[in-house]
Structure formats: structure tokens, C-alpha cells
Scaffold this motif. Structure first.
Motif, short mmCIF file in Angstrom:
data_model
loop_
_atom_site.label_atom_id
_atom_site.label_comp_id
_atom_site.label_asym_id
_atom_site.label_seq_id
_atom_site.Cartn_x
_atom_site.Cartn_y
_atom_site.Cartn_z
N LYS A 115 -7.48 14.18 -34.22
CA LYS A 115 -7.31 14.17 -32.77
C LYS A 115 -7.31 12.74 -32.24
O LYS A 115 -6.50 12.38 -31.37
CB LYS A 115 -8.44 14.97 -32.10
CG LYS A 115 -8.24 15.15 -30.60
CD LYS A 115 -7.12 16.14 -30.31
CE LYS A 115 -7.00 16.45 -28.82
NZ LYS A 115 -6.41 15.35 -28.05
N ASP A 119 -4.41 10.75 -30.21
CA ASP A 119 -4.68 10.15 -28.91
C ASP A 119 -4.42 8.65 -28.92
O ASP A 119 -3.94 8.09 -27.92
CB ASP A 119 -6.13 10.42 -28.51
CG ASP A 119 -6.40 11.89 -28.20
OD1 ASP A 119 -5.41 12.62 -27.98
OD2 ASP A 119 -7.57 12.29 -28.17
N ASP A 146 -12.17 16.17 -24.47
CA ASP A 146 -11.77 17.02 -25.61
C ASP A 146 -12.70 16.80 -26.80
O ASP A 146 -13.08 17.75 -27.50
CB ASP A 146 -10.33 16.71 -26.02
CG ASP A 146 -9.31 17.22 -25.01
OD1 ASP A 146 -9.64 18.15 -24.24
OD2 ASP A 146 -8.18 16.68 -24.99
#
Length: 306
Positions: A115, A119, A146
Motif C-alpha cells: 500500500k 501511495d 488507510d
């Protein structure tokens, strides 16, 4: 079990020993999971903010490449203890128990790293598209939300306050009070970890009696890098003995895997004679092992006796 949190276990063991001795507590275990939650959140912010700071550099820049290669891990060192506990305090183990993912961190780490890399690429694209720093920071906050959600689902949500019954060494109830993690730390520990402790290192590949600092080797964006005084091993041994005799356990780490005989519980370079077995020589000294990346500090532990 299967996590890289030895640095956290070690630091909390040093602190809890002092908390027990100074407050007449018969036993106390601190929650590793609580501080680990915020360690992973802060490291995620460290990565994302680093990507923003370096967004104008090319993708093959060494620092940019290093960040994407190492977005997150569960390892660490003492400055991580100092920054984490000073900011977030501590809680007893019963206030935030271990979970499967805290004891087995690899899958959670892979998902968080995936993730964060995604990002990070988005933030670099925002910079390339002419977005402002303020817009990038706003997007970073959403990304961290998140990360928080992922951590809460795997580790549980950390308590903001808790009730705790204090007992003395005779098993008698002293009181029951409600604490925040910060007030609990301040009342029972209160150590100035950021200014009251010094990191020492024995690295013979570099000159002794000098201070060294490793950039970006930290747990918190606005925290302290790994900074240490390089000393001969004999100097560190003397300090360790004085510390232990003064009833202060010592946080330390070393290269464990190469010389450890787990069955006997003995760590010694002479445990295994691989040179005779293979008919070759392994004669690098410690300085050469460090220079060639054949050796590094791999495991943190608590020195408690001499």
C-alpha cells in the motif's frame, strides 16, 4: 514467535524492570502490541513524508530507490524506543493484548508495504503534475487514515485510557485508577529516554571515539536518527558491568545468527569449525565483516546479569 520486534521487547523490558523496582510492583508486563501499532503508523508517515520531500528527485536517485526498497519493517533500535514511549506512553499488557498479526508480522508487513509503495508512486505523480505541497500533505493524511485502518484490523485499536489495579509486592491492592498511556508512563516510569541515555557501538571499521549518525534510520519523521559513539569493546564492557551493578538493565544488540548454539544457549565465534569442515578459510576480522556486509547487528536483547 515470528516478528522482528526484539528492539521493542528489549526496550520495554529495561523500562518495566525499573517500574517494578521503583514502585514495589510484584509483576508487570507492558503491551508490546500497543507501541508496535504506533511504530508502524509513524514509520508509514516517515516513508510518505520522505517521498514528498524527495519528490523532485529522479526515480533512480539512491535515496528514493532506498525508500521504495524499504518502505516499512518491524525492526528497529533504541531511538525508536525513545521517540515512541516519549510520545505515546505505555500500557499494561492486559490493556492491549497480542494478536495473530502482532505475533506473525510478515503478511501484515507485506500488505502495508504494498500500500505504501502504491501511495508513494501517487505522491510522486502529484508532484510531476504540478500539485502543491499542501495538496500532497492533505493526500498523505488520507493515506495514513488507510494505514490506521489496516493496523486497527490486524492489531486492534489502541486504548486512549484504561483502568488498572495496582498491587504491592505483598499482593495487597493499593488503588484502582483510570490512566491514559501517557499518564501511566509518567507516573510509574517517567524516564527521559530522549536525553537520559546514550547509544554506544563497537564498529572497528570506523575510527573510535567519534559520534556517527545514520540518516533516515529512525522510526519517527521528526524523531532522532540512529546516533552512536563508536568505542572499543572493552570500554563498552566496563560500562555494561557498571550499569548492571547499579541495578540498571542494559539494552544491547549484536550479530546473533552466525555464532549462536541455540541448544546450549551459548554464543561464541568458536562454536562451529566450518573452515576445517569445508577445507577453506574464513578469517575476516570484525572490521572486514562489517565493511563487506557479512556482519551486522541483527538482534536486540536485555543484559540483566554479570
Amino acid at each position: 514467535k515470528s516478528s522482528g520486534r526484539c528492539w521493542l521487547f528489549t526496550g520495554l523490558n529495561v523500562i518495566r524492570q525499573q517500574m517494578m523496582a521503583n514502585n514495589d510492583l510484584p509483576q508487570l508486563e507492558l503491551s508490546q502490541n500497543y507501541n508496535f501499532f504506533f511504530d508502524q503508523l509513524e514509520k508509514s508517515n516517515l516513508f510518505l513524508q520522505g517521498i514528498i520531500d524527495l519528490a523532485d528527485r529522479p526515480a533512480d536517485d539512491r535515496m528514493v530507490d532506498w525508500l521504495f526498497s524499504n518502505p516499512l519493517n518491524d525492526g528497529g533500535q533504541f531511538t525508536g524506543i525513545a521517540d515512541n514511549l516519549s510520545k505515546y506512553g505505555v500500557v499494561p499488557a492486559e490493556a492491549m493484548r497480542e494478536t495473530f498479526s502482532s505475533n506473525n508480522t510478515s503478511k501484515m508487513n507485506r500488505l502495508l508495504s504494498l500500500k505504501l509503495r502504491q501511495d508513494g508512486l501517487e505522491l510522486r505523480k502529484m508532484k510531476a503534475d504540478g500539485k502543491s505541497d499542501e495538496q500532497m500533505l492533505q493526500r498523505k493524511e488520507q493515506m495514513l487514515a488507510d494505514v490506521y485502518r489496516m493496523l486497527a484490523l490486524t492489531l486492534g485499536e489502541p486504548p486512549t485510557e484504561f483502568s488498572w489495579t495496582r498491587k504491592n509486592s505483598k499482593g495487597e491492592v493499593v488503588d484502582t485508577k483510570t490512566y491514559t498511556p501517557q499518564s501511566f508512563y509518567k507516573e510509574f516510569a517517567g524516564n527521559d529516554l530522549k536525553n537520559g541515555y546514550v547509544m554506544l557501538m563497537n564498529d572497528p571499521s570506523r575510527p573510535f571515539y567519534k559520534v556517527y549518525e545514520i540518516d533516515y534510520d529512525r522510526h519517527v519523521y521528526d524523531g532522532d536518527n540512529w546516533k552512536y559513539i563508536n568505542l572499543p569493546a572493552d570500554d563498552i564492557k566496563k560500562m555494561a558491568i557498571e550499569s548492571i551493578k547499579d541495578s540498571t538493565m542494559m539494552y544491547f544488540s549484536c550479530d546473533v545468527a552466525k555464532f549462536l548454539d541455540r541448544d546450549r544457549g551459548v554464543m561464541d565465534p568458536d562454536n562451529y569449525d566450518y573452515a576445517s569442515l569445508m577445507g577453506v578459510s574464513f578469517d575476516m576480522d570484525k572490521a572486514d565483516r562489517i565493511r563487506s556486509h557479512a556482519s551486522a547487528s541483527s538482534h536486540a536483547m536485555t543484559l540483566c546479569a554479570v
